[in-house]
Design a protein around this motif. Sequence first.
Motif, short mmCIF file in Angstrom:
data_model
loop_
_atom_site.label_atom_id
_atom_site.label_comp_id
_atom_site.label_asym_id
_atom_site.label_seq_id
_atom_site.Cartn_x
_atom_site.Cartn_y
_atom_site.Cartn_z
N PRO A 9 15.75 11.11 8.49
CA PRO A 9 14.50 11.44 9.19
C PRO A 9 13.33 10.70 8.56
O PRO A 9 13.34 10.37 7.38
CB PRO A 9 14.36 12.95 9.00
N ALA A 10 12.34 10.43 9.39
CA ALA A 10 11.15 9.74 8.88
C ALA A 10 10.52 10.59 7.79
O ALA A 10 10.49 11.82 7.89
CB ALA A 10 10.16 9.52 10.01
N PRO A 11 10.06 9.95 6.72
CA PRO A 11 9.46 10.73 5.65
C PRO A 11 8.22 11.49 6.14
O PRO A 11 7.43 10.95 6.91
CB PRO A 11 9.10 9.70 4.58
N LEU A 17 2.99 10.81 0.60
CA LEU A 17 1.94 10.98 -0.41
C LEU A 17 2.52 10.88 -1.82
O LEU A 17 1.98 10.18 -2.67
CB LEU A 17 1.22 12.31 -0.21
N LYS A 18 3.63 11.54 -2.04
CA LYS A 18 4.26 11.51 -3.37
C LYS A 18 4.78 10.11 -3.69
O LYS A 18 4.64 9.64 -4.82
CB LYS A 18 5.38 12.54 -3.44
N ASP A 91 -3.82 -3.05 -3.29
CA ASP A 91 -3.17 -2.79 -2.00
C ASP A 91 -2.56 -1.38 -1.97
O ASP A 91 -2.74 -0.64 -1.00
CB ASP A 91 -2.08 -3.83 -1.73
N ALA A 92 -1.85 -1.02 -3.04
CA ALA A 92 -1.23 0.30 -3.09
C ALA A 92 -2.28 1.40 -3.14
O ALA A 92 -2.12 2.46 -2.52
CB ALA A 92 -0.30 0.40 -4.31
N MET A 93 -3.35 1.16 -3.88
CA MET A 93 -4.43 2.14 -3.97
C MET A 93 -5.09 2.33 -2.60
O MET A 93 -5.38 3.46 -2.20
CB MET A 93 -5.47 1.67 -5.00
N GLN A 94 -5.29 1.25 -1.88
CA GLN A 94 -5.90 1.34 -0.54
C GLN A 94 -4.99 2.13 0.40
O GLN A 94 -5.47 2.98 1.15
CB GLN A 94 -6.17 -0.07 0.02
N ASP A 95 -3.68 1.86 0.35
CA ASP A 95 -2.74 2.62 1.17
C ASP A 95 -2.80 4.10 0.85
O ASP A 95 -2.81 4.95 1.75
CB ASP A 95 -1.31 2.13 0.96
N LEU A 96 -2.84 4.41 -0.43
CA LEU A 96 -2.89 5.81 -0.86
C LEU A 96 -4.21 6.45 -0.43
O LEU A 96 -4.22 7.59 0.06
CB LEU A 96 -2.69 5.92 -2.37
N ALA A 114 -4.02 16.42 -5.60
CA ALA A 114 -4.70 16.22 -6.88
C ALA A 114 -4.06 15.05 -7.64
O ALA A 114 -4.77 14.22 -8.22
CB ALA A 114 -4.65 17.49 -7.71
N SER A 115 -2.74 14.95 -7.61
CA SER A 115 -2.05 13.84 -8.28
C SER A 115 -2.43 12.51 -7.65
O SER A 115 -2.62 11.52 -8.35
CB SER A 115 -0.53 14.03 -8.19
N ALA A 116 -2.53 12.51 -6.32
CA ALA A 116 -2.91 11.28 -5.62
C ALA A 116 -4.32 10.87 -6.01
O ALA A 116 -4.58 9.68 -6.26
CB ALA A 116 -2.80 11.49 -4.11
N GLN A 117 -5.23 11.83 -6.07
CA GLN A 117 -6.60 11.50 -6.43
C GLN A 117 -6.70 11.02 -7.87
O GLN A 117 -7.48 10.12 -8.19
CB GLN A 117 -7.51 12.70 -6.17
N GLU A 118 -5.89 11.59 -8.76
CA GLU A 118 -5.85 11.12 -10.15
C GLU A 118 -5.32 9.69 -10.22
O GLU A 118 -5.83 8.87 -10.99
CB GLU A 118 -4.98 12.05 -11.00
N ALA A 119 -4.28 9.40 -9.43
CA ALA A 119 -3.72 8.05 -9.42
C ALA A 119 -4.74 7.04 -8.90
O ALA A 119 -4.88 5.94 -9.43
CB ALA A 119 -2.45 8.01 -8.56
N ILE A 120 -5.49 7.44 -7.87
CA ILE A 120 -6.53 6.56 -7.33
C ILE A 120 -7.60 6.30 -8.38
O ILE A 120 -8.05 5.17 -8.57
CB ILE A 120 -7.14 7.16 -6.05
#
Length: 133
Positions: A9-11, A17-18, A91-96, A114-120
């Motif tokens: 199935p499509a993610p 996000l993860k 590029d990865a940051m923009q996608d995220l 929150a993890s995504a925002q920390e990674a950004i």
Amino acid sequence: MVITTKRAPAPTAQTQLKIKTGAVNRLVKEREIYVKEIADQQVRVEEYHQRAVNETDANKRKTYDADLRKQNEVLEETVQMVPHMERRIRDAMQDLENLVLAMKDNIEDVGALASAQEAIAAAGNVVPSSKAM
């Protein structure tokens, strides 16, 4: 006879996000490794240079000179990887960032957000975003 295969199935948006968060974190770490490798390689080049300069035997000096040239090549290749990694991080940051904006109102996993925002933020500290460029 027709053989059919089941497709995965499509993610889900949560899974995407993860995955994208993990990718940004991994790229930031890779860049850090390249920066550290540049410093290590510069020390190695200097050591080879000193060996070549201090050697009195002509045959050994030729060997040291060849080794020095090779170590300089390795250093140049490593230095070239940093801008490449920075482009990949941007590029990865923009996608995220785009995914976070799209999901912000209907996010189920606050921890993943929150993890995504920390990674950004971590990626932003390493390379300026494309908006700033």
